[in-house]
Write a protein that holds these residues in place. Structure first.
Motif, short mmCIF file in Angstrom:
data_model
loop_
_atom_site.label_atom_id
_atom_site.label_comp_id
_atom_site.label_asym_id
_atom_site.label_seq_id
_atom_site.Cartn_x
_atom_site.Cartn_y
_atom_site.Cartn_z
N ARG A 195 0.84 -1.20 0.00
CA ARG A 195 0.00 0.00 0.00
C ARG A 195 0.87 1.24 0.00
N MET A 196 0.35 2.31 -0.59
CA MET A 196 1.00 3.61 -0.55
C MET A 196 0.02 4.64 -0.01
N ARG A 197 0.50 5.43 0.97
CA ARG A 197 -0.32 6.46 1.60
C ARG A 197 0.39 7.81 1.53
N ASP A 198 -0.41 8.86 1.57
CA ASP A 198 0.15 10.19 1.78
C ASP A 198 0.72 10.20 3.20
N ALA A 199 2.03 10.37 3.32
CA ALA A 199 2.67 10.26 4.63
C ALA A 199 2.23 11.36 5.59
N GLU A 200 1.74 12.49 5.08
CA GLU A 200 1.33 13.59 5.94
C GLU A 200 -0.10 13.44 6.43
N THR A 201 -1.00 12.92 5.58
CA THR A 201 -2.41 12.82 5.94
C THR A 201 -2.85 11.40 6.26
N GLY A 202 -2.07 10.40 5.82
CA GLY A 202 -2.47 9.01 6.02
C GLY A 202 -3.45 8.51 4.98
N ARG A 203 -3.82 9.37 4.03
CA ARG A 203 -4.81 8.98 3.02
C ARG A 203 -4.23 7.90 2.10
N LEU A 204 -5.01 6.83 1.89
CA LEU A 204 -4.59 5.74 1.03
C LEU A 204 -4.62 6.20 -0.42
N MET A 205 -3.46 6.03 -1.10
CA MET A 205 -3.34 6.46 -2.49
C MET A 205 -3.39 5.29 -3.47
N TRP A 206 -2.89 4.11 -3.02
CA TRP A 206 -2.82 2.96 -3.92
C TRP A 206 -2.61 1.70 -3.11
N LYS A 207 -3.19 0.60 -3.58
CA LYS A 207 -2.93 -0.71 -2.97
C LYS A 207 -2.82 -1.74 -4.08
N SER A 208 -1.94 -2.70 -3.86
CA SER A 208 -1.68 -3.71 -4.89
C SER A 208 -2.79 -4.75 -4.94
N GLU A 209 -2.85 -5.43 -6.07
CA GLU A 209 -3.70 -6.60 -6.17
C GLU A 209 -2.94 -7.79 -5.59
N ASN A 210 -3.58 -8.93 -5.54
CA ASN A 210 -2.91 -10.13 -5.06
C ASN A 210 -2.04 -10.69 -6.19
N TRP A 211 -0.77 -10.29 -6.20
CA TRP A 211 0.10 -10.65 -7.30
C TRP A 211 0.53 -12.12 -7.25
N GLY A 212 0.73 -12.66 -6.07
CA GLY A 212 1.10 -14.06 -5.96
C GLY A 212 2.49 -14.35 -6.50
N GLN A 213 2.79 -15.64 -6.70
CA GLN A 213 4.12 -16.06 -7.14
C GLN A 213 4.41 -15.69 -8.59
N ASP A 214 3.37 -15.37 -9.37
CA ASP A 214 3.65 -15.04 -10.77
C ASP A 214 4.35 -13.70 -10.91
N MET A 215 4.51 -12.94 -9.82
CA MET A 215 5.27 -11.69 -9.90
C MET A 215 6.74 -11.97 -10.19
N PHE A 216 7.17 -13.23 -9.98
CA PHE A 216 8.54 -13.62 -10.29
C PHE A 216 8.64 -14.36 -11.63
N GLU A 217 7.53 -14.30 -12.38
CA GLU A 217 7.48 -15.00 -13.67
C GLU A 217 7.17 -14.08 -14.83
N ARG A 218 6.44 -12.99 -14.58
CA ARG A 218 6.07 -12.07 -15.67
C ARG A 218 5.97 -10.64 -15.14
N GLU A 219 6.05 -9.70 -16.06
CA GLU A 219 5.94 -8.28 -15.70
C GLU A 219 4.56 -7.97 -15.14
N LYS A 220 4.52 -7.23 -14.04
CA LYS A 220 3.25 -6.84 -13.44
C LYS A 220 2.95 -5.37 -13.77
N ILE A 221 1.68 -5.02 -13.69
CA ILE A 221 1.23 -3.66 -13.99
C ILE A 221 0.70 -3.02 -12.70
N ALA A 222 1.14 -1.79 -12.43
CA ALA A 222 0.61 -1.02 -11.30
C ALA A 222 -0.02 0.25 -11.86
N ARG A 223 -1.32 0.42 -11.62
CA ARG A 223 -2.02 1.63 -12.07
C ARG A 223 -2.23 2.53 -10.85
#
Length: 246
Positions: A111-139
């Motif tokens: 997860r990524m948050r605004d460090a000053e406000t704590g507001r959640l800016m982004w969270k990952s999907e469940n990438w699993g073990q395939d993150m070590f097999e193919r390129e992943k996309i983060a929007r």
């Protein structure tokens, strides 16, 4: 990101298009004087060196020469990396110990948050073990680039013990390495689930590239290590077109 701070490690982030002085601050060294560029002054009258001092002086000069050689080698490696066109790679180790670590490793979420406000800016999907097999996309939402600092949480589970879990990250923009970050977690208890937070501070607005230019052109290569033992590499391509989480 222009600078980062993490109690457990060291980062050298240089986001966007930083000035060369920032990129090279770790390997600053004056340029050697070109041969014949300045006429040497007439030598002064030599003084006798006290007995027994010649060997000591020679040893000191040799030590300085070694340090200069190491500094030049480090500078050359960083300059070569910046010039080399690539976008990172995905790779796993053939070492049986490293394979056991990787098989027992799970990235639960990030997860990524605004460090000053704590507001959640982004969270990952469940990438699993395939993150070590193919390129992943983060929007990621473009608004994250306006945060003065971002807190990144990595939650992971490890079935195996790790004596010194650490990450090395390289950020590529249009195939050129623009940033290099280092993070150290340390000892990991076998069978444990852990949360790891790093805070990354934003560059000056004048040093940041616009989201439209960065989107899809930015890749992040993450290398996983246990001490000096290489475990794996993953690759994420970043798009700045995602919505902010609810």
């Amino acid at each position: 990101w222009a600078a980062g701070d993490d109690d457990s490690g060291l980062q050298r982030p240089l986001t966007g298009r930083p000035p060369d002085s920032a990129m090279e601050s770790k390997h600053t060294q004056g340029a050697p004087l070109a041969a014949g560029s300045k006429k040497a002054a007439a030598p002064a009258k030599a003084k006798a060196i006290p007995s027994g001092s010649e060997a000591k002086l020679s040893k000191q000069l040799a030590s300085v020469g070694i340090e200069d050689d190491e500094e030049r080698a480090a500078s050359a490696e960083w300059e070569a990396l910046k010039r080399k066109t690539r976008q990172g790679e995905i790779r796993t180790s053939a070492n049986p110990v490293a394979k056991s670590i990787l098989d027992g490793f799970t990235l639960n979420f990030m997860r990524m948050r605004d460090a000053e406000t704590g507001r959640l800016m982004w969270k990952s999907e469940n990438w699993g073990q395939d993150m070590f097999e193919r390129e992943k996309i983060a929007r990621v939402p473009a608004s994250i680039l306006k945060c003065r600092a971002v807190a990144r949480d990595i939650n992971f589970t490890s079935e195996e013990v790790m004596e010194n879990f650490r990450l090395e990250q390289r950020v590529y923009f249009q195939g050129v390495c623009m940033e290099e970050w280092f993070f150290k977690f340390g000892f990991v208890i076998p069978g444990s689930t852990n949360n790891w937070e790093q805070v990354i501070y934003a560059a000056d607005e004048s040093s940041m590239l616009p989201a439209a230019l960065l989107s899809g052109q930015l890749t992040i290569e993450t290398s996983f290590f246990d001490g000096d033992l290489f475990v794996s590499k993953s690759l994420v391509r970043v798009f700045y077109d995602g919505p902010e989480p609810e």
